[in-house]
Design an enzyme around this catalytic site. Sequence first.
Site, PDB file in Angstrom:
ATOM      1  N   TYR A 149     -31.283  -3.424 -30.275  1.00  0.00           N
ATOM      2  CA  TYR A 149     -31.376  -2.539 -29.263  1.00  0.00           C
ATOM      3  C   TYR A 149     -30.860  -1.553 -29.388  1.00  0.00           C
ATOM      4  O   TYR A 149     -31.536  -0.455 -29.887  1.00  0.00           O
ATOM      5  CB  TYR A 149     -31.901  -3.343 -28.116  1.00  0.00           C
ATOM      6  CG  TYR A 149     -32.610  -2.896 -26.979  1.00  0.00           C
ATOM      7  CD1 TYR A 149     -34.465  -1.876 -26.692  1.00  0.00           C
ATOM      8  CD2 TYR A 149     -31.155  -1.506 -25.726  1.00  0.00           C
ATOM      9  CE1 TYR A 149     -34.239  -1.341 -26.147  1.00  0.00           C
ATOM     10  CE2 TYR A 149     -31.953  -0.966 -24.879  1.00  0.00           C
ATOM     11  CZ  TYR A 149     -33.127  -0.559 -25.146  1.00  0.00           C
ATOM     12  OH  TYR A 149     -34.096   0.300 -24.183  1.00  0.00           O
ATOM     13  N   GLU A 151     -28.247  -0.452 -31.351  1.00  0.00           N
ATOM     14  CA  GLU A 151     -27.488   0.255 -32.660  1.00  0.00           C
ATOM     15  C   GLU A 151     -29.093   1.046 -33.145  1.00  0.00           C
ATOM     16  O   GLU A 151     -29.143   1.580 -33.880  1.00  0.00           O
ATOM     17  CB  GLU A 151     -27.395  -0.603 -33.752  1.00  0.00           C
ATOM     18  CG  GLU A 151     -25.414  -1.759 -33.187  1.00  0.00           C
ATOM     19  CD  GLU A 151     -24.449  -0.111 -33.502  1.00  0.00           C
ATOM     20  OE1 GLU A 151     -25.020   0.679 -33.663  1.00  0.00           O
ATOM     21  OE2 GLU A 151     -23.236  -0.431 -33.145  1.00  0.00           O
ATOM     22  N   VAL A 191     -34.140  -7.170 -13.892  1.00  0.00           N
ATOM     23  CA  VAL A 191     -33.271  -8.250 -12.753  1.00  0.00           C
ATOM     24  C   VAL A 191     -34.156  -7.803 -11.741  1.00  0.00           C
ATOM     25  O   VAL A 191     -34.540  -8.616 -11.115  1.00  0.00           O
ATOM     26  CB  VAL A 191     -31.906  -7.498 -12.620  1.00  0.00           C
ATOM     27  CG1 VAL A 191     -31.372  -6.131 -12.240  1.00  0.00           C
ATOM     28  CG2 VAL A 191     -31.792  -8.130 -11.614  1.00  0.00           C
ATOM     29  N   THR A 214     -21.669  -4.145 -11.961  1.00  0.00           N
ATOM     30  CA  THR A 214     -23.370  -2.614 -11.791  1.00  0.00           C
ATOM     31  C   THR A 214     -24.140  -2.211 -12.894  1.00  0.00           C
ATOM     32  O   THR A 214     -23.969  -2.320 -13.776  1.00  0.00           O
ATOM     33  CB  THR A 214     -22.372  -1.998 -11.426  1.00  0.00           C
ATOM     34  OG1 THR A 214     -21.882  -0.512 -12.096  1.00  0.00           O
ATOM     35  CG2 THR A 214     -21.427  -1.820  -9.848  1.00  0.00           C
TER      36      THR A 214
HETATM   37  P1  NAD Z   1     -42.268  -1.374 -21.626  1.00  0.00           P
HETATM   38  O1  NAD Z   1     -41.448  -3.120 -22.933  1.00  0.00           O
HETATM   39  O2  NAD Z   1     -43.154  -2.111 -20.941  1.00  0.00           O
HETATM   40  O3  NAD Z   1     -42.585  -0.333 -23.145  1.00  0.00           O
HETATM   41  C1  NAD Z   1     -42.843  -0.052 -24.635  1.00  0.00           C
HETATM   42  C2  NAD Z   1     -44.361  -0.317 -24.908  1.00  0.00           C
HETATM   43  O4  NAD Z   1     -43.834   0.266 -26.980  1.00  0.00           O
HETATM   44  C3  NAD Z   1     -44.887  -2.180 -24.567  1.00  0.00           C
HETATM   45  O5  NAD Z   1     -46.471  -0.822 -24.401  1.00  0.00           O
HETATM   46  C4  NAD Z   1     -45.009  -2.595 -26.340  1.00  0.00           C
HETATM   47  O6  NAD Z   1     -45.892  -2.978 -26.213  1.00  0.00           O
HETATM   48  C5  NAD Z   1     -44.258  -1.181 -27.077  1.00  0.00           C
HETATM   49  N1  NAD Z   1     -44.188  -1.187 -28.899  1.00  0.00           N
HETATM   50  C6  NAD Z   1     -43.310  -1.948 -28.929  1.00  0.00           C
HETATM   51  N2  NAD Z   1     -42.832  -1.898 -30.053  1.00  0.00           N
HETATM   52  C7  NAD Z   1     -43.854  -0.805 -30.803  1.00  0.00           C
HETATM   53  C8  NAD Z   1     -44.348  -0.772 -31.819  1.00  0.00           C
HETATM   54  N3  NAD Z   1     -43.499  -2.066 -32.745  1.00  0.00           N
HETATM   55  N4  NAD Z   1     -45.178   0.178 -32.117  1.00  0.00           N
HETATM   56  C9  NAD Z   1     -46.341   0.526 -30.882  1.00  0.00           C
HETATM   57  N5  NAD Z   1     -45.831  -0.229 -29.671  1.00  0.00           N
HETATM   58  C10 NAD Z   1     -44.396  -0.939 -29.262  1.00  0.00           C
HETATM   59  O7  NAD Z   1     -40.701  -0.743 -21.706  1.00  0.00           O
HETATM   60  P2  NAD Z   1     -40.545   0.406 -21.030  1.00  0.00           P
HETATM   61  O8  NAD Z   1     -39.339   0.071 -19.983  1.00  0.00           O
HETATM   62  O9  NAD Z   1     -41.269   1.076 -20.542  1.00  0.00           O
HETATM   63  O10 NAD Z   1     -38.897   1.694 -21.948  1.00  0.00           O
HETATM   64  C11 NAD Z   1     -39.931   2.426 -22.026  1.00  0.00           C
HETATM   65  C12 NAD Z   1     -39.107   3.352 -23.713  1.00  0.00           C
HETATM   66  O11 NAD Z   1     -37.835   3.646 -22.673  1.00  0.00           O
HETATM   67  C13 NAD Z   1     -38.346   2.293 -24.507  1.00  0.00           C
HETATM   68  O12 NAD Z   1     -38.191   2.707 -25.662  1.00  0.00           O
HETATM   69  C14 NAD Z   1     -37.359   1.910 -23.699  1.00  0.00           C
HETATM   70  O13 NAD Z   1     -35.784   1.822 -24.740  1.00  0.00           O
HETATM   71  C15 NAD Z   1     -37.013   2.690 -22.889  1.00  0.00           C
HETATM   72  N6  NAD Z   1     -36.161   2.860 -21.907  1.00  0.00           N
HETATM   73  C16 NAD Z   1     -36.311   1.913 -20.966  1.00  0.00           C
HETATM   74  C17 NAD Z   1     -35.538   1.932 -19.878  1.00  0.00           C
HETATM   75  C18 NAD Z   1     -35.894   0.406 -19.116  1.00  0.00           C
HETATM   76  O14 NAD Z   1     -35.413   1.064 -17.953  1.00  0.00           O
HETATM   77  N7  NAD Z   1     -36.735   0.852 -18.195  1.00  0.00           N
HETATM   78  C19 NAD Z   1     -34.000   2.152 -20.069  1.00  0.00           C
HETATM   79  C20 NAD Z   1     -33.810   2.803 -21.014  1.00  0.00           C
HETATM   80  C21 NAD Z   1     -34.421   2.790 -22.271  1.00  0.00           C
HETATM   81  N1  UDP Z   2     -29.373  -9.915 -14.406  1.00  0.00           N
HETATM   82  C1  UDP Z   2     -29.192 -11.201 -13.435  1.00  0.00           C
HETATM   83  N2  UDP Z   2     -30.837 -11.902 -13.040  1.00  0.00           N
HETATM   84  C2  UDP Z   2     -31.301 -11.712 -13.708  1.00  0.00           C
HETATM   85  C3  UDP Z   2     -31.850 -11.252 -14.731  1.00  0.00           C
HETATM   86  C4  UDP Z   2     -31.224  -9.596 -15.055  1.00  0.00           C
HETATM   87  O1  UDP Z   2     -28.760 -11.323 -12.557  1.00  0.00           O
HETATM   88  O2  UDP Z   2     -32.960 -12.783 -13.883  1.00  0.00           O
HETATM   89  C5  UDP Z   2     -28.208  -9.274 -14.705  1.00  0.00           C
HETATM   90  C6  UDP Z   2     -28.021  -8.972 -16.141  1.00  0.00           C
HETATM   91  O3  UDP Z   2     -27.137 -10.041 -16.671  1.00  0.00           O
HETATM   92  C7  UDP Z   2     -26.985  -7.750 -16.465  1.00  0.00           C
HETATM   93  C8  UDP Z   2     -27.947  -6.871 -14.599  1.00  0.00           C
HETATM   94  O4  UDP Z   2     -28.980  -7.440 -13.973  1.00  0.00           O
HETATM   95  O5  UDP Z   2     -26.213  -7.596 -16.121  1.00  0.00           O
HETATM   96  C9  UDP Z   2     -29.623  -5.586 -15.623  1.00  0.00           C
HETATM   97  O6  UDP Z   2     -30.297  -6.731 -16.483  1.00  0.00           O
HETATM   98  P1  UDP Z   2     -31.725  -5.741 -16.849  1.00  0.00           P
HETATM   99  O7  UDP Z   2     -31.985  -6.994 -18.034  1.00  0.00           O
HETATM  100  O8  UDP Z   2     -32.879  -6.176 -16.022  1.00  0.00           O
HETATM  101  O9  UDP Z   2     -31.500  -5.117 -17.919  1.00  0.00           O
HETATM  102  P2  UDP Z   2     -29.799  -4.141 -18.865  1.00  0.00           P
HETATM  103  O10 UDP Z   2     -29.159  -5.580 -18.610  1.00  0.00           O
HETATM  104  O11 UDP Z   2     -30.172  -4.248 -20.253  1.00  0.00           O
HETATM  105  O12 UDP Z   2     -29.336  -3.118 -18.248  1.00  0.00           O
END
Ligand code: NAD
Ligand code: UDP
Length: 318
Positions: A149, A151, A191, A214
């Site tokens: 993810y 990289e 989380v 955090t």
């Molecule tokens: P999500 O998993 O709910 O949504 C991602 C969507 O992309 C899904 O509907 C999935 O089916 C689709 N998808 C995955 N691979 C695909 C492919 N090869 N072709 C077509 N569709 C594909 O995640 P999200 O939280 O809505 O995240 C959306 C974007 O925002 C992602 O790129 C994620 O990396 C980025 N992002 C999200 C967060 C967050 O906290 N939610 C934080 C940082 C970055």
């Molecule tokens: N985490 C937790 N309990 C859970 C799921 C996640 O304590 O049931 C922790 C996880 O180890 C991380 C933080 O919550 O430290 C955020 O995790 P999440 O997967 O939501 O996001 P990311 O780690 O990708 O920021």
Amino acid sequence: MVQESERRVLVTGGAGFIGSHLCDRLLADGAEVLCVDNFFSSTRKNIHHLLNHPRFEFLRHDVTFPLFVEVDQIFHLACPASPVHYQRDPVQTTKTSVLGSINMLGLARRTNSPILLASTSEVYGDPTVHPQVEEYWGNVNPIGPRSCYDEGKRCAETLFFDYRRQRDLTIKVARIFNTYGPRMRSDDGRVVSNFVSQALNGQDLTLYGDGSQTRSFCFVDDTVEALIRLMETPHEVTGPINIGTPEETTVGELADRVLQLADSDAGTIRMDLPEDDPVQRRPDITKAIQALDWKPEVSLEDGLRRTIEWFSDLETVS
Ligand code: NAD
Ligand code: UDP
């Protein structure tokens, strides 16, 4: 009669958590929306309410394969975001970020469309600079379980900037920090969704490690607003721009808040901290404030209330 819209906007990953809210918002703003998704980490449920909308179109497609459509703007969000999903098929995750970005950049070039990448705070890895500024290059393990993810997104950013330098494409790179809200999947392992569904089901909240790590949790409406504003910036503004909230909280505090807001009698149970889990994360959002005239409006308390409400309705319905 259906009015012709001026803008045809492609949202890849549009059936996902953030993508579906973005589709809602673009439609409300009058755009025509083409949502492309292969349901790798989402279901049709998130866009069910849009399927009969006259300006909404859905195409089931995997972005690792080329896409030939006519559009005016591209929001490139396709990529699983939860560790549980992106680690399920790590090779596919890297392919989605790298090949998916190459394909969408090619589409942007052919259609002369501005393109926005949903990048991530994970490009900073387990950061040694706090809070994280965009100039920080990060501390990422290239061979660990999160690398597909982290990289993958770093390479996607590289591709965006090389297309800019080589082809003068209009690019926008948003580094999104932890976002939460309605339509997160209760089983996606993140989380907030874990804690909320556990609290509502009277199960103990699964605290990984000692809960002192955090994160800074931004409500989805705020994130979507920032993405819309970033897309509207002039050609010169490329980012990367941090999108998130500077309100930092420990995971242990988050558990306490969820239990209290959900009025739950459950407790917490300790589980092992996943490998390479970042210790602390908080965005410096000075650039977003300046370039987008944006800052998050929804407090963690309000956002959690809205999320809990949505999850409780879901439990009642299903
Ligand atoms: P999500 O998993 O709910 O949504 C991602 C969507 O992309 C899904 O509907 C999935 O089916 C689709 N998808 C995955 N691979 C695909 C492919 N090869 N072709 C077509 N569709 C594909 O995640 P999200 O939280 O809505 O995240 C959306 C974007 O925002 C992602 O790129 C994620 O990396 C980025 N992002 C999200 C967060 C967050 O906290 N939610 C934080 C940082 C970055
Ligand atoms: N985490 C937790 N309990 C859970 C799921 C996640 O304590 O049931 C922790 C996880 O180890 C991380 C933080 O919550 O430290 C955020 O995790 P999440 O997967 O939501 O996001 P990311 O780690 O990708 O920021």
